[in-house]
Motif scaffolding. Structure first.
Motif, PDB file in Angstrom:
ATOM      1  N   PRO A 126      -0.564 -12.861   3.025  1.00 20.84           N
ATOM      2  CA  PRO A 126      -1.645 -11.787   3.719  1.00 20.84           C
ATOM      3  C   PRO A 126      -0.985 -10.383   3.400  1.00 20.84           C
ATOM      4  N   CYS A 127      -1.889  -9.371   3.383  1.00 19.55           N
ATOM      5  CA  CYS A 127      -1.474  -7.766   3.024  1.00 19.55           C
ATOM      6  C   CYS A 127      -2.018  -6.980   3.926  1.00 19.55           C
ATOM      7  N   PHE A 128      -1.152  -6.058   3.952  1.00 12.54           N
ATOM      8  CA  PHE A 128      -1.683  -4.805   4.457  1.00 12.54           C
ATOM      9  C   PHE A 128      -2.217  -3.589   3.454  1.00 12.54           C
ATOM     10  N   ILE A 129      -3.179  -3.055   3.690  1.00 10.01           N
ATOM     11  CA  ILE A 129      -3.147  -1.796   3.049  1.00 10.01           C
ATOM     12  C   ILE A 129      -2.411  -0.732   3.479  1.00 10.01           C
ATOM     13  N   GLN A 130      -1.785   0.078   2.639  1.00  5.92           N
ATOM     14  CA  GLN A 130      -1.012   1.216   3.103  1.00  5.92           C
ATOM     15  C   GLN A 130      -1.922   2.357   3.014  1.00  5.92           C
ATOM     16  N   VAL A 131      -1.919   3.295   3.844  1.00  5.74           N
ATOM     17  CA  VAL A 131      -2.932   4.358   3.942  1.00  5.74           C
ATOM     18  C   VAL A 131      -1.934   5.826   3.948  1.00  5.74           C
ATOM     19  N   ASN A 132      -2.306   6.700   3.069  1.00  2.73           N
ATOM     20  CA  ASN A 132      -1.768   7.881   3.032  1.00  2.73           C
ATOM     21  C   ASN A 132      -2.326   8.822   4.147  1.00  2.73           C
ATOM     22  N   ILE A 133      -1.864   8.507   5.306  1.00  2.00           N
ATOM     23  CA  ILE A 133      -2.299   9.007   6.424  1.00  2.00           C
ATOM     24  C   ILE A 133      -2.386  10.414   6.682  1.00  2.00           C
ATOM     25  N   GLY A 134      -1.162  10.991   6.218  1.00  2.00           N
ATOM     26  CA  GLY A 134      -1.062  12.458   6.379  1.00  2.00           C
ATOM     27  C   GLY A 134      -1.546  13.303   4.927  1.00  2.00           C
ATOM     28  N   GLU A 135      -2.139  12.486   4.158  1.00  2.00           N
ATOM     29  CA  GLU A 135      -2.641  13.304   2.901  1.00  2.00           C
ATOM     30  C   GLU A 135      -1.655  14.016   2.208  1.00  2.00           C
ATOM     31  N   SER A 137       0.707  14.643  -1.069  1.00  2.00           N
ATOM     32  CA  SER A 137       0.620  14.525  -2.399  1.00  2.00           C
ATOM     33  C   SER A 137       1.527  13.464  -3.068  1.00  2.00           C
ATOM     34  N   GLN A 138       2.909  13.446  -2.463  1.00  2.02           N
ATOM     35  CA  GLN A 138       3.811  12.594  -3.104  1.00  2.02           C
ATOM     36  C   GLN A 138       4.132  11.315  -2.455  1.00  2.02           C
ATOM     37  N   LYS A 139       3.179  11.000  -1.486  1.00  2.74           N
ATOM     38  CA  LYS A 139       3.453   9.913  -0.612  1.00  2.74           C
ATOM     39  C   LYS A 139       2.585   8.658  -1.136  1.00  2.74           C
ATOM     40  N   CYS A 166       1.060   2.829   7.795  1.00  2.48           N
ATOM     41  CA  CYS A 166       1.197   3.893   7.320  1.00  2.48           C
ATOM     42  C   CYS A 166       2.674   4.551   7.384  1.00  2.48           C
ATOM     43  N   VAL A 167       3.082   5.537   6.897  1.00  3.60           N
ATOM     44  CA  VAL A 167       4.464   6.238   7.165  1.00  3.60           C
ATOM     45  C   VAL A 167       3.871   7.631   7.570  1.00  3.60           C
ATOM     46  N   PRO A 168       3.968   8.261   8.582  1.00 11.20           N
ATOM     47  CA  PRO A 168       3.298   9.477   8.850  1.00 11.20           C
ATOM     48  C   PRO A 168       4.347  10.415   8.084  1.00 11.20           C
ATOM     49  N   PRO A 169       3.796  11.738   8.114  1.00  9.85           N
ATOM     50  CA  PRO A 169       4.700  12.703   7.281  1.00  9.85           C
ATOM     51  C   PRO A 169       6.088  13.048   8.446  1.00  9.85           C
ATOM     52  N   LEU A 170       7.094  13.097   7.334  1.00 10.33           N
ATOM     53  CA  LEU A 170       8.376  13.360   8.043  1.00 10.33           C
ATOM     54  C   LEU A 170       8.435  14.682   9.010  1.00 10.33           C
TER      55      LEU A 170
END
Ligand SMILES: *Cc1c(COP(=O)(O)O)cnc(C)c1O
Length: 223
Positions: A126-135, A137-139, A166-170
């Motif tokens: 099973p897989c999760f799709i990782q989303v660059n939730i904070g848009e 550029s380097q993530k 997701c990993v939200p912006p630091l």
């Protein structure tokens, strides 16, 4: 305190907080899985959590995980190993052989590599799709605009899409990002939500997280 008693306290404290956050938001605690993120931790540190009965772990590098877990998986039964870090397509075979869940699917070329590896090994991960939730550029993670397409591509390739990660912006308040990821999951009929780390897992649970990824709060600061 010994390492084991320290970990017992940390583990019980986190489980208690998950329980509380689940209750407040009317959710079943059993719907939330605590992934102990053991990247950079030694085999003996990991063993003290295994000895306490914890079985769900996450790593961010294939090679490091192979080195530590090949032995540990033989020694302890029922281990569930999650890959939470970026994955290169040329490591797809190794990742499929070692991990039970992959949280970092973020591009069509990786979907193809994983799908081929799963067919070759006759093993469905099973897989999760990782989303660059904070848009950012380097993530890592796919662009929000590409999410619907990537879900389609994954499903067509025979991959079980368990949910979104997701990993939200630091340093930013994670709440709006968690809420946005939860909305995308709902839009696409996905049950899984991999979100929340040491500093924000309670907020994530309140917003629907099914998998929280906790490292520092369990193991202490990383070097
Ligand atoms: C390291 C890591 C975590 C755990 O972070 P902590 O702040 O130590 O809890 C969670 N998710 C991912 C993707 C990570 O790389």
């Amino acid at each position: 305190m010994t390492d084991t008693s320290h970990k017992l306290h940390a583990l019980a404290d986190i489980q208690q907080k998950i329980l509380k956050a689940a209750k407040i938001s009317g959710r079943k605690p059993s719907d939330i899985s605590l992934i102990a993120i053991s990247k950079t931790r030694s085999v003996s540190e990991i063993q003290s959590l295994l000895q306490l009965g914890h079985r769900v772990f996450g790593e961010n590098r294939v090679q490091e995980a192979q080195q530590k877990w090949t032995e540990l998986q033989a020694e302890y039964s029922g281990v569930q190993l999650h890959l939470v870090g970026q994955l290169q397509s040329n490591k797809a075979d190794e990742a499929v052989a070692l991990f039970d869940v992959i949280h970092s699917v973020d591009r069509p070329s990786l979907v193809k590599a994983l799908s081929n590896a799963m067919k070759k090994q006759n093993r469905q991960i099973p897989c999760f799709i990782q989303v660059n939730i904070g848009e950012e550029s380097q993530k890592g993670g796919c662009d929000i605009a590409d999410l619907a397409g990537l879900i389609d591509i994954s499903r067509s390739a025979g991959i079980e899409v368990k949910g979104l990660m997701c990993v939200p912006p630091l340093g930013a308040n994670p709440v709006p990002y968690f809420a946005l990821l939860a909305k995308f999951a709902k839009d696409h009929d996905l049950e899984g939500l991999s979100m929340g780390m040491s500093s924000d897992f309670e907020a994530a649970v309140k917003l629907g997280a099914t998998h929280v990824r906790v490292g520092t709060a369990l193991f202490g600061l990383r070097e």
